[in-house]
Write an enzyme that holds these catalytic residues in place. Structure first.
Site, short mmCIF file in Angstrom:
data_model
loop_
_atom_site.label_atom_id
_atom_site.label_comp_id
_atom_site.label_asym_id
_atom_site.label_seq_id
_atom_site.Cartn_x
_atom_site.Cartn_y
_atom_site.Cartn_z
N SER A 119 -12.04 49.09 17.92
CA SER A 119 -11.21 47.90 18.16
C SER A 119 -11.35 47.34 19.56
CB SER A 119 -9.75 48.23 17.89
OG SER A 119 -9.63 48.67 16.55
N ASN A 120 -12.03 48.03 20.44
CA ASN A 120 -12.25 47.47 21.78
C ASN A 120 -12.93 46.12 21.73
OD1 ASN A 120 -11.33 49.31 23.90
ND2 ASN A 120 -12.62 50.77 22.82
#
Lengths: 380, 615
Positions: free
Chosen positions: B326-327
């Site tokens: 999700s970065n």
């Protein structure tokens, strides 16, 4: 075999003079020869001192050997040539026997065998032969008409060949060469015809291929190396290259006594023995080399002069051939050190470190002095 | 035969002899002349050439090794030094009774049979006058004992060598690397003259990258030698020029803190000063002690490291390829806003899944029943998958790739270690070439949550975090702060900027504000693990799934298959001082570790960091 009458003497006048003889004559010393030899010995010790890295014990040993050799020389001079002539065949036969004995021991012991041990004494029979061959030949030709006939020459060659071949077989090519040389000098001086000389030379040349196949591996290597030393700079060519560098770097006046880098830093192999002339060349330059050669020439010409003065064929041939052989040993040694002759392993007479050859060399000069100082004086 | 013929004519004999003697005398003079002619040729004509040869014979050039430059951290604390080690060596030439000497030496110095065996082997390979090492690394006690008894051992000597030592050991190995014995491949590439007396060369890391600078220039002494090569005296000496000392951007306190915080985990931490790209910490854990490699590592020890399941030799900080998880959402959010695909007011309804209109495949959100109405800010804070599935599919892979490339993904960061891997930003062309398949919209959708082909290194995460922190004005990371040449001059390193990412300020504000909520708001995904901090911080969590499981309790999954967690964070939000990228394998505590690292820098060492480096 009685000695013949001296030349120029009137066989009818019986006046042998014993008076007016100088001190040297009575001591059987030829002062000219002695002084030249002493100068040579001193020059030799000077070079050796440097070549031996200032090793005192080594120098002292050499001085002792020189002393013994000079005593032998003076001793030999005391004996009249007549006696020497009479003893010549026996000396030759004893020498030959010892040479054969050493050869047999060599076969038994497997390997080079040149030395004979008798108690504390140790010597090479081939060295005796250096004197015995010319003595034997001169003695044989004493009563013969000069120039020698073919038949006489055949006998002479039969005398020379056995010791030469036995020595070469040891294997000691250098000494064998000198033995052949000493015999050849007698024959040359005896007036052997030039045709024969040329013929024999050609015969020897023709036998080279045969000789080559009979040579030891290391001897073949030496010859090959002589022909092109750069072929093998770290192996057999090393000796010649390093000695040429030593001499060449000496220049006109040399690097100075004790300053030769080639010998002091051990680049030059055998610099105290066979290659000592390179040390002289490096430290004293061209001038030093010429001076040394002049000293040698003085000795040789004094010898030739004495041979010319000798009163019988024996004296003439013996003194002449010993002087010439002395020259050839110098010529061959220096020739190999400066790279014009193959490395045969001969010392530089009276300069190189080592014993036996020094004694025989000076013994030879003892014979020459004997010939000179036992002359019968003839009235004018 | 007539009697007359045998009669000897003395006068004739003498005449013949005289003639021959004269010929002989002429021959003697002639031959002597030849000798002198030849001597003249050698000693006068060719004198020059032979004098040169004679000089070459005796003069040898001996190299003197330069002192290798030291390595310090940014505050002047020593990271790599040269320590003297004492080797017992023998000059075989000067030892008379080898066996007796060896036997009696055993009472003074501990010598094992294998050392003796090695020594005997070496003895055959060396020349007689060359020293042969018998025992390396004597203890100080052994050195003292030997010196007391040295008179009994002619030909034995103690040789002092400078050997590289890393006082921080495992703590600094990922950045520093190590030196080792020069091997055959290296021999082919180095300048042989300069390395003539050098035994060690940088193998990896800083030691390798700055090898030229650290090594220095070899000196020479002209010595006179004899034929066997023994030195007689020194004629001339050119001293060596030591290598440059290096000051690294590393802060050893931070480095140690990062190492400590990773203690029980496998993972990597990279901390960067966003203002200039200074790498403050670079850690891959587990690691190894570089000092093992300096003198030569025993095969068994090496194999134990090499075939270890946790790969201690692998520098995961710069070579570990991880899915971003999700970065990626922060970067996509910026691109979404900038490309006009979404606005700050765009809202979607999240039912807990996403489906492409053209296909039947259902993409699940991490939250089964969805997040309800979600806008861009909340999508970042709660890490809403459905929002980004949709955004990614709308933007298309080209726009995704474009923003990722601008932030430094998919290419080497040009860190001055040189061994890093570039990561991967996939393009349709790449997929066609490597997989032989065309690019599907599904691939784009998965990229939206960082689960596609896209790969990043921990270093690239930190660089990306710095890029956001500095609102697009960021630098290539670097480890060299400055180098000090032997004349004591300092040469600062000039950081190289990335191409600035020019976005409207409001978009930066939106995303950074959301990231601040990730760690600061109770809703935020890192709120619990990052915790309340005395400084402002902005971050983003990420989870990379290794194994698909449905409703399986975490405890039932083997540890090696549990999710990796990634975390990027920078602090303080205004005037950022540190940006951190953390990857934790099979564990979800990445924010905890990031917090510890930032604490070490901003809280515990606050006073020191603002000061210029103490040199």
């Amino acid at each position: 075999m009685r000695p013949t009458n001296p030349p120029y003497s009137n066989p009818y006048s019986n006046s042998y003079h014993r008076q007016n003889r100088g001190l040297f004559q009575r001591l059987h010393i030829d002062p000219g020869l002695l002084i030249s030899l002493l100068i040579l010995a001193a020059a030799g010790l000077t070079v050796l001192y440097s070549a031996a890295n200032e090793d005192h014990t080594l120098i002292i040993r050499q001085i002792i050997r020189l002393g013994i050799a000079f005593l032998v020389m003076l001793g030999f001079a005391q004996i009249s040539p007549n006696h020497w002539q009479r003893w010549s065949p026996y000396i030759f036969i004893i020498g030959l026997t010892l040479l054969i004995a050493v050869g047999i021991m060599g076969v038994v012991g497997k390997g080079a065998q040149r030395w004979l041990h008798i108690g504390f004494l140790r010597f090479q029979p081939s060295e005796i032969m250096k004197l015995a061959i010319p003595m034997m030949l001169a003695s044989y030709l004493q009563d013969r008409v000069l120039p020698p006939k073919i038949w006489h020459l055949v006998v002479c060659i039969a005398i020379i060949l056995p010791p030469v071949l036995l020595t070469a077989k040891q294997p000691d090519l250098g000494t064998a060469l000198m033995l052949a040389c000493s015999g050849a000098c007698v024959l040359l001086l005896a007036g052997m015809s030039w045709k024969l000389i040329v013929g024999l030379t050609l015969a020897v040349m023709g036998s080279i291929p045969v000789l080559w196949t009979h040579m030891h591996n290391y001897q073949q290597q030496r010859v090959l190396t002589f022909l092109s030393p750069e072929r093998d700079p770290l192996g057999h060519g090393y000796h010649i290259i390093q000695s040429k560098i030593a001499i060449g770097s000496g220049g006109m006046f040399g690097k100075g006594w004790l300053n030769g880098t080639q010998s002091h830093l051990n680049f030059l192999p055998e610099h105290a023995t066979d290659f000592i002339f390179a040390v002289a060349g490096e430290e004293f330059g061209l001038m030093g080399g010429i001076v040394l050669l002049i000293i040698y020439l003085q000795v040789i010409f004094r010898g030739l002069y004495i041979s010319n003065q000798a009163q019988d064929t024996y004296g003439r041939l013996l003194a002449g051939s010993l002087s010439l052989t002395f020259f050839f040993s110098i010529f061959i040694n220096i020739g190999m050190v400066i790279g014009v002759l193959p490395v045969v392993g001969l010392p530089l007479p009276l300069v190189s470190y080592g014993g036996t050859s020094m004694v025989t060399t000076l013994a030879g000069f003892g014979l020459i002095m004997s010939i000179q100082t036992h002359r019968k004086l003839v009235p004018k | 035969m007539a009697k007359r013929l045998t009669f000897k004519d003395h006068r004739e004999d003498i005449k013949i002899f005289k003639r021959r003697v004269i010929i002989a005398a002429i021959a003697v003079i002639g031959l002597t002349g030849m000798l002198i002619f030849r001597l003249d040729f050698l000693q006068i004509n060719q004198h020059h050439q032979y004098r040169t040869l004679s000089k070459q014979n005796q003069v040898t050039l001996l190299p003197i090794p330069p002192k290798r430059g030291l390595i310090y951290d940014r505050n002047g604390r020593l990271l790599a030094e040269n320590l003297p080690i004492y080797n017992l060596e023998m000059i075989p030439d000067r030892v008379q009774h080898l066996d007796e000497t060896l036997a009696s030496l055993k009472s003074i110095v501990k010598i094992t049979p294998s050392e003796i065996e090695r020594f005997r082997k070496a003895l055959k390979q060396h020349r007689k006058f060359e020293t042969v090492p018998l025992k390396v690394k004597l203890t100080e006690e052994e050195v003292a004992r030997f010196y007391v008894n040295q008179h009994n051992y002619p030909g034995m000597l103690i040789n002092t060598l400078l050997m590289r030592h890393y006082p921080q050991g495992e703590n600094t190995v990922d950045a520093l690397g190590y030196v080792g014995r020069i091997n055959e491949d290296e021999l082919k590439t180095i300048n042989k003259a300069n390395y003539a007396a050098t035994h060690f060369i940088g193998k990896i890391g800083i030691e390798k990258f700055y090898e030229k600078r650290l090594h220095g220039t070899a000196g020479y002494q002209q010595v006179e030698t004899d034929a066997s090569g023994r030195i007689i005296r020194v004629l001339e000496k050119t001293p060596p020029i030591p290598g440059d000392n290096l000051y690294l951007t590393i802060d050893i306190n931070l480095q140690q803190a990062a190492k400590r915080s990773l203690a029980d985990h496998r993972g990597a931490v990279v901390a960067i000063d966003p203002k200039n790209g200074d790498v403050l910490a670079l850690v891959s854990h587990p690691g190894y002690d570089p000092n093992l490699f300096v003198q030569g590592i025993p095969t068994k020890t090496y194999q134990a490291l090499q075939f270890n399941l946790v790969s201690p030799l692998f520098n995961s900080a710069i070579r570990g390829h991880y899915s971003l998880g999700s970065n990626i959402k922060t970067f996509l959010a910026l691109q979404g806003l900038n490309s006009g695909t979404i606005t700050t007011h765009t809202r979607i309804q999240d039912p807990g899944w996403f489906k492409l209109p053209t296909a039947n495949h259902i993409y699940h959100d991490w939250k089964k029943n969805g997040h309800g109405r979600v806008g861009i800010r909340r999508a970042i804070i709660i890490s809403c998958d459905t929002f980004f599935y949709r955004l990614a599919s709308k933007m298309g892979i080209r726009r995704i790739d474009s923003i990722m490339n601008q932030f430094g993904f998919g290419q080497a960061t040009e860190l001055d270690i040189g061994e890093e891997l570039p990561g991967l930003v996939p393009t349709p062309e790449w997929k066609r070439a490597s997989q032989g398949e065309s690019w599907y919209t599904g691939d784009t959708v998965l990229s939206g949550i960082g689960q596609g082909y896209m790969l990043s290194t921990p270093l690239q995460l930190a660089v990306g975090a710095a890029g956001i922190a500095m609102r697009g004005q960021f630098y290539h990371p670097h480890l060299l702060l400055q180098h000090q040449s032997p004349d004591q001059k300092q040469h600062p390193f000039t950081p190289v900027p990335y191409n600035p990412i020019n976005l409207p300020e409001k978009y930066w504000n939106t995303v950074i504000d959301a990231m601040q909520q990730v760690v600061g708001s109770p809703m935020g995904t890192a709120y619990r693990r990052f915790g309340h901090a005395p400084f402002s911080a902005a971050g983003k969590t990420g989870t990379a799934q290794l194994f698909r499981y449905r409703n399986l309790p975490k405890s039932k999954i083997p540890e090696r298959l549990r999710d990796n967690t990634l975390f990027i964070v920078f602090a303080p939000v205004q005037k950022p001082k540190i940006a951190v990228g953390v990857v934790l394998e099979n564990n979800n505590n990445a924010p905890v570790i990031a917090r510890k690292v930032i604490d070490a820098y901003l809280v515990e060492k606050k006073d020191e960091t603002d000061k210029p480096p103490v040199l």
